[in-house]
Design a protein around this motif. Structure first.
Motif, PDB file in Angstrom:
ATOM      1  N   SER A 290       0.866  -1.174   0.000  1.00  0.00           N
ATOM      2  CA  SER A 290       0.000   0.000   0.000  1.00  0.00           C
ATOM      3  C   SER A 290       0.902   1.224   0.000  1.00  0.00           C
ATOM      4  O   SER A 290       1.481   1.592   1.026  1.00  0.00           O
ATOM      5  CB  SER A 290      -0.911   0.002   1.233  1.00  0.00           C
ATOM      6  OG  SER A 290      -1.706   1.163   1.258  1.00  0.00           O
ATOM      7  N   VAL A 291       1.058   1.832  -1.190  1.00  0.00           N
ATOM      8  CA  VAL A 291       1.992   2.948  -1.319  1.00  0.00           C
ATOM      9  C   VAL A 291       1.344   4.096  -2.081  1.00  0.00           C
ATOM     10  O   VAL A 291       0.569   3.890  -3.021  1.00  0.00           O
ATOM     11  CB  VAL A 291       3.297   2.524  -2.034  1.00  0.00           C
ATOM     12  CG1 VAL A 291       4.057   1.470  -1.231  1.00  0.00           C
ATOM     13  CG2 VAL A 291       3.011   2.003  -3.435  1.00  0.00           C
ATOM     14  N   THR A 292       1.651   5.301  -1.660  1.00  0.00           N
ATOM     15  CA  THR A 292       1.219   6.492  -2.388  1.00  0.00           C
ATOM     16  C   THR A 292       2.409   7.357  -2.792  1.00  0.00           C
ATOM     17  O   THR A 292       2.298   8.171  -3.705  1.00  0.00           O
ATOM     18  CB  THR A 292       0.253   7.338  -1.546  1.00  0.00           C
ATOM     19  OG1 THR A 292       0.872   7.667  -0.293  1.00  0.00           O
ATOM     20  CG2 THR A 292      -1.043   6.566  -1.281  1.00  0.00           C
ATOM     21  N   THR A 293       3.550   7.195  -2.108  1.00  0.00           N
ATOM     22  CA  THR A 293       4.784   7.903  -2.458  1.00  0.00           C
ATOM     23  C   THR A 293       5.941   6.942  -2.307  1.00  0.00           C
ATOM     24  O   THR A 293       5.815   5.877  -1.680  1.00  0.00           O
ATOM     25  CB  THR A 293       5.038   9.120  -1.549  1.00  0.00           C
ATOM     26  OG1 THR A 293       5.434   8.663  -0.238  1.00  0.00           O
ATOM     27  CG2 THR A 293       3.792   9.991  -1.430  1.00  0.00           C
ATOM     28  N   ARG A 294       7.096   7.317  -2.839  1.00  0.00           N
ATOM     29  CA  ARG A 294       8.255   6.427  -2.716  1.00  0.00           C
ATOM     30  C   ARG A 294       8.707   6.272  -1.277  1.00  0.00           C
ATOM     31  O   ARG A 294       9.304   5.256  -0.916  1.00  0.00           O
ATOM     32  CB  ARG A 294       9.394   6.920  -3.598  1.00  0.00           C
ATOM     33  CG  ARG A 294      10.051   8.219  -3.168  1.00  0.00           C
ATOM     34  CD  ARG A 294      11.197   8.567  -4.079  1.00  0.00           C
ATOM     35  NE  ARG A 294      11.748   9.870  -3.806  1.00  0.00           N
ATOM     36  CZ  ARG A 294      12.691  10.436  -4.536  1.00  0.00           C
ATOM     37  NH1 ARG A 294      13.176   9.813  -5.579  1.00  0.00           N
ATOM     38  NH2 ARG A 294      13.145  11.627  -4.236  1.00  0.00           N
TER      39      ARG A 294
ATOM     40  N   ASP B 252       6.996   5.542   1.128  1.00  0.00           N
ATOM     41  CA  ASP B 252       6.310   4.376   1.687  1.00  0.00           C
ATOM     42  C   ASP B 252       7.121   3.102   1.495  1.00  0.00           C
ATOM     43  O   ASP B 252       6.795   2.066   2.087  1.00  0.00           O
ATOM     44  CB  ASP B 252       4.931   4.210   1.038  1.00  0.00           C
ATOM     45  CG  ASP B 252       3.974   5.325   1.418  1.00  0.00           C
ATOM     46  OD1 ASP B 252       4.087   5.845   2.549  1.00  0.00           O
ATOM     47  OD2 ASP B 252       3.125   5.686   0.578  1.00  0.00           O
TER      48      ASP B 252
ATOM     49  N   LEU C 207       4.192  -1.335  -9.304  1.00  0.00           N
ATOM     50  CA  LEU C 207       3.337  -0.567  -8.403  1.00  0.00           C
ATOM     51  C   LEU C 207       2.865   0.712  -9.092  1.00  0.00           C
ATOM     52  O   LEU C 207       3.531   1.226  -9.991  1.00  0.00           O
ATOM     53  CB  LEU C 207       4.086  -0.239  -7.110  1.00  0.00           C
ATOM     54  CG  LEU C 207       4.493  -1.439  -6.248  1.00  0.00           C
ATOM     55  CD1 LEU C 207       5.201  -0.964  -4.974  1.00  0.00           C
ATOM     56  CD2 LEU C 207       3.281  -2.299  -5.879  1.00  0.00           C
ATOM     57  N   GLY C 208       1.746   1.222  -8.631  1.00  0.00           N
ATOM     58  CA  GLY C 208       1.095   2.326  -9.329  1.00  0.00           C
ATOM     59  C   GLY C 208       1.573   3.703  -8.952  1.00  0.00           C
ATOM     60  O   GLY C 208       0.765   4.641  -8.908  1.00  0.00           O
ATOM     61  N   ILE C 209       2.853   3.847  -8.663  1.00  0.00           N
ATOM     62  CA  ILE C 209       3.426   5.165  -8.396  1.00  0.00           C
ATOM     63  C   ILE C 209       4.688   5.343  -9.227  1.00  0.00           C
ATOM     64  O   ILE C 209       5.306   4.357  -9.650  1.00  0.00           O
ATOM     65  CB  ILE C 209       3.773   5.370  -6.900  1.00  0.00           C
ATOM     66  CG1 ILE C 209       4.881   4.383  -6.461  1.00  0.00           C
ATOM     67  CG2 ILE C 209       2.539   5.250  -6.019  1.00  0.00           C
ATOM     68  CD1 ILE C 209       5.533   4.744  -5.139  1.00  0.00           C
TER      69      ILE C 209
END
Length: 244
Positions: A110-114, A116, A189-191
């Motif tokens: 579960s990541v929204t930025t690197r 994480d 991953l989606g970032i």
């Protein structure tokens, strides 16, 4: 050893540029127009009124030191870093690539930025840049494993010996295709982990270094405004990614 290409037109100042191959779609003698950046520089040098001789070397290891020693006027393409910007004269961006994080197919992140991804075991081959990883090492649990090749990173990923492989999209596609029967063995991953720009590099000791960079940057600006360079980038990127 290497080979050279002379792009000739009348009344232009000669300039000797060094690069290496095996870096499709950016610089590769077996790729269309010998690579995206070669085609971009062909346009740039015309507008900047330079007549370039482009020398392809078998490897990248000595290109900067040879340029520093005066064997070449400039070398390319080199990723931006604050250290390089301090040590050398860098042009504006010629092209850029996105670094994406890859993990094993059965792992849930579960990541929204690197940031994480701090605290995980990261893999990037020895010799690759690491400046975009520095913030992650603020977490003492972050590890960096550096095998010899990117293929080894992906092999270690599926063996659960590392957690994340942050690498540029083009290199990842090539390595995954050569390592696995199915690309489904890993997931992207989606970032965006980072965006890395590529530059022409000139020694600060070059007597005409400032002039070279100024003329190149002016040409880049004019061509960017006309949309010519972005069309070249999109053409090469789409052609490359269609292979996978």
């Amino acid at each position: 050893m290497g080979c050279s290409i002379l792009l000739s037109w009348a009344h232009a100042d000669p300039i000797k540029l060094a690069t290496s191959g095996g870096f499709a779609p950016f610089t590769d003698q077996n790729w269309k127009n010998q690579g995206m950046v070669i085609q971009i520089l062909d346009q740039v040098m015309r507008v900047a009124d330079f007549e370039p001789e482009i020398i392809f070397h078998d490897g990248w290891g000595e290109l900067i030191s040879d340029t520093e020693a005066g064997l070449y006027d400039a070398t390319f393409p080199w990723y931006y870093s604050a250290e390089r910007d301090e040590q050398y004269l860098l042009s504006d961006s010629l092209a850029s690539t996105y670094v994406m994080p890859y993990v094993a197919k059965n792992k849930i992140f579960s990541v929204t930025t690197r940031m994480d991804l701090a605290g995980y075991r990261l893999c990037r081959p020895a010799g690759y840049f690491t400046h975009d990883l520095e913030e992650l090492f603020e977490d003492p649990n972050t590890e960096l494993i550096q095998p010899n090749t990117l293929v080894e990173c992906f092999e270690m990923l599926v063996r659960d010996e590392v957690d994340v492989v942050p690498v540029d999209l083009f290199s990842a596609k090539t390595a995954i295709a050569s390592t696995f029967e199915s690309a489904d063995e890993v997931q992207q991953l989606g970032i965006v982990f980072s965006r890395q720009s590529m530059h022409l590099l000139v020694s600060r000791n070059h007597p005409n270094g400032e002039d070279i960079i100024a003329r190149v940057n002016q040409a880049l600006s004019r061509l960017e405004m006309r949309g010519i360079l972005q069309a070249i980038r999109q053409n090469h990127a789409s052609l490359y990614l269609k292979q996978f």
